[in-house]
Enzyme design. Structure first.
Site, PDB file in Angstrom:
ATOM      1  N   GLU A 111     -16.956  63.943  10.457  1.00 52.98           N
ATOM      2  CA  GLU A 111     -16.975  63.636   9.024  1.00 52.98           C
ATOM      3  C   GLU A 111     -18.396  63.404   8.514  1.00 52.98           C
ATOM      4  O   GLU A 111     -18.681  63.619   7.348  1.00 52.98           O
ATOM      5  CB  GLU A 111     -16.140  62.376   8.726  1.00 52.98           C
TER       6      GLU A 111
ATOM      7  N   LYS B 290      -5.387  66.480   0.437  1.00 52.74           N
ATOM      8  CA  LYS B 290      -4.645  65.403  -0.228  1.00 52.74           C
ATOM      9  C   LYS B 290      -4.202  65.865  -1.621  1.00 52.74           C
ATOM     10  O   LYS B 290      -3.063  65.627  -2.025  1.00 52.74           O
ATOM     11  CB  LYS B 290      -5.521  64.156  -0.378  1.00 52.74           C
TER      12      LYS B 290
HETATM   13  O1  LIG Z   1      -9.167  53.262   5.289  1.00 51.28           O
HETATM   14  P1  LIG Z   1      -8.548  54.277   4.424  1.00 51.28           P
HETATM   15  O2  LIG Z   1      -9.032  54.189   3.004  1.00 51.28           O
HETATM   16  O3  LIG Z   1      -7.046  54.237   4.511  1.00 51.28           O
HETATM   17  O4  LIG Z   1      -8.999  55.698   4.929  1.00 51.28           O
HETATM   18  C1  LIG Z   1      -8.650  56.209   6.168  1.00 51.28           C
HETATM   19  C2  LIG Z   1      -9.387  57.499   6.449  1.00 51.28           C
HETATM   20  O5  LIG Z   1      -8.907  58.525   5.620  1.00 51.28           O
HETATM   21  C3  LIG Z   1      -9.757  59.193   4.699  1.00 51.28           C
HETATM   22  O6  LIG Z   1      -9.109  60.315   4.204  1.00 51.28           O
HETATM   23  C4  LIG Z   1     -11.141  59.497   5.232  1.00 51.28           C
HETATM   24  O7  LIG Z   1     -11.345  60.845   5.509  1.00 51.28           O
HETATM   25  C5  LIG Z   1     -11.536  58.697   6.435  1.00 51.28           C
HETATM   26  O8  LIG Z   1     -12.920  58.572   6.450  1.00 51.28           O
HETATM   27  C6  LIG Z   1     -10.885  57.346   6.422  1.00 51.28           C
HETATM   28  O9  LIG Z   1     -11.320  56.605   7.516  1.00 51.28           O
END
Ligand SMILES: O=P(O)(O)OC[C@H]1O[C@H](O)[C@H](O)[C@@H](O)[C@@H]1O
EC number: 5.3.1.9
Length: 445
Positions: free
Chosen positions: A287, A422
């Site tokens: 990432e 998403k």
């Molecule tokens: O901690 P959160 O906001 O649930 O995110 C969880 C994960 O999903 C996202 O889509 C990102 O790509 C990640 O970098 C992140 O760690």
């Protein structure tokens, strides 16, 4: 303390060319220190280990104790950076057969919210039916679908099984201070909660409560984990000369390899407990660097297991790869190969040797074979798998990543590409607010 050996890259790249990164690495170190690099609102990880207070650790340990006293099972709900760090540390430090042990000194830690498998969630909720369980709900944004969905199921089940009052005690939130549904729910329900600092991105958050709370619940010493990270923060500091600084050398070497056509880095372990350290590392580097049409592809294998599956490709496939081996110097336990009077299996040449000696010869033999086959090799030595060493290893990778992304010229700390799937998923699921996208995507089907 962990150390790095890059000698076995020098048949492929030159020492001089690696040394030539010194000035650029200094620039990277200064930019990180002064906050002048791209993504400079996400530099909270840089001096995080040394800024963790005793009070904060005590608060985490006290909360962990409540979960330990009231739960047979604790579900850690999270994905990506809100999942992999905790799992990496817990699996690296746990007995491999902890599930099967009758007498446990800590709740069983299970994970959820990192997939949308209906069967996974069904089987999990079935398993939990007669269990006293608690939940740590981890999400920085507080809105990640995978995690929110799992938490909705688990929250209801916990309340139904254990009652609202007990549920309040055994559900803990780790999320943003103000924003997101996880924060709203935690505040409304009165859960104990911990804050993920604004300036620490998910993949750099293992040393915040995101990692520290589950690790403490699992029974590991978070003081020592943090101490190991503090030690590495010093060893990789901006004031440490280039040639003595493992993070600087790793960042420089991998960028030089990349420049010379080595586009894939394979992180290798010879210890199955490190499988999830590999997974954590893949997110950290993938990432951070995979953007703007650039970036080393982070791959990972578990040896010697995968020598019997991926070994052929690594030995003789396209020469665009290099390996970074995490080598654990000392196992925790001792086991010798027994001698056998009949020697039917022909293994008496190993009798009296420790199993680890066999493993070490596999490691050395593999290194030489792969280097002969055209695969540059770096080795990270870890003295043993304990909290201190793992804390150091994690920080080493974070610091090297910060430097490496700068050398590559990208914004190391964003992940704009993750939104594309998403957006489509929400459009396909008719999420309110996505009406236009829903129409457009359906027209393409
Ligand atoms: O901690 P959160 O906001 O649930 O995110 C969880 C994960 O999903 C996202 O889509 C990102 O790509 C990640 O970098 C992140 O760690």
């Amino acid at each position: 303390m962990i150390s790095l050996n890059i000698e076995k890259t020098f048949g492929f790249i030159s020492k001089e060319n690696v040394a030539a990164y010194e000035a650029k690495v200094k620039e990277a170190q200064d930019a990180l220190e002064n906050g002048t690099c791209k993504g400079n609102d996400f530099l909270g990880w840089l001096h995080l280990p040394s800024s963790i207070t005793k009070e904060h650790l005590e608060d985490l340990k006290a909360t962990a104790q409540i979960l330990r006293e009231n739960c047979e099972v604790v579900i850690v709900a999270g994905i990506g950076g809100s999942y992999l760090g905790a799992r990496a540390v817990i699996e690296a430090l746990s007995n491999s057969f902890i599930w099967l042990q009758e007498k446990k000194n800590a709740p069983t830690i299970l994970f959820a919210g990192h997939n949308i498998g209906e069967d996974y969630l069904y089987e999990l909720t079935e398993y939990l039916k007669d269990k006293k369980f608690g939940v740590i709900n981890i999400s920085k944004s507080g809105t990640t679908t995978e995690t929110a969905l799992a938490f909705r199921l688990l929250k209801k089940q916990c309340e139904d099984q254990r009652g609202k009052e007990m549920a309040k005690k055994v559900i803990v939130a780790v999320t943003d201070a103000k924003k997101g549904a996880a924060r709203t729910t935690a505040d409304k329900e009165g859960y104990k909660s911990f804050i993920i600092p604004d300036n620490v991105g998910g993949r750099f958050s293992v040393l915040t409560p995101v990692g520290l709370l589950p690790i403490a619940v699992a029974g590991f010493d978070i003081d020592k984990l943090v101490a190991g990270a503090v030690e590495m923060e010093k060893a990789c500091g901006a004031d440490v000369p280039f040639e003595q600084n493992p993070a600087a050398l790793y960042a420089a070497t991998r960028n030089e390899l990349y420049k010379n056509g080595k586009k894939i880095e394979i992180l290798v372990n010879f210890n199955p407990k490190l499988h999830y350290v590999n997974e954590w590392w893949k997110q950290l580097y993938g990432e951070s660097e995979g953007k703007e049409g650039k970036g080393i592809f982070p791959a990972a294998v578990d040896f010697s297991t995968d020598l019997h599956s991926m070994g052929q490709w690594i030995q003789e496939g396209e020469r665009t790869i290099y390996e970074t081996v995490i080598s654990v110097e000392q196992p925790t336990h001792k086991l010798e190969v027994p001698s056998d009077a009949e020697n039917l299996d022909g293994l008496n040449f190993l009798a009296g040797k420790r199993v680890d000696e066999v493993n070490k010869m596999a490691e050395l033999g593999t290194q030489l074979a792969h280097v002969d086959g055209g695969v540059p090799n770096m080795r990270i030595s870890v003295p043993t798998l304990n909290e201190k060493c793992i804390g150091g290893l994690l920080y080493f990778f974070e610091k090297a990543c910060g430097i490496s992304g700068y050398l590559l010229g990208v914004n190391t700390f964003n992940q704009p590409g993750v939104e594309a799937y998403k957006k489509n998923m929400f459009a396909l699921l008719n999420k309110p607010g996505y009406e236009e996208e829903s129409k457009a995507i359906r027209a393409r089907l």
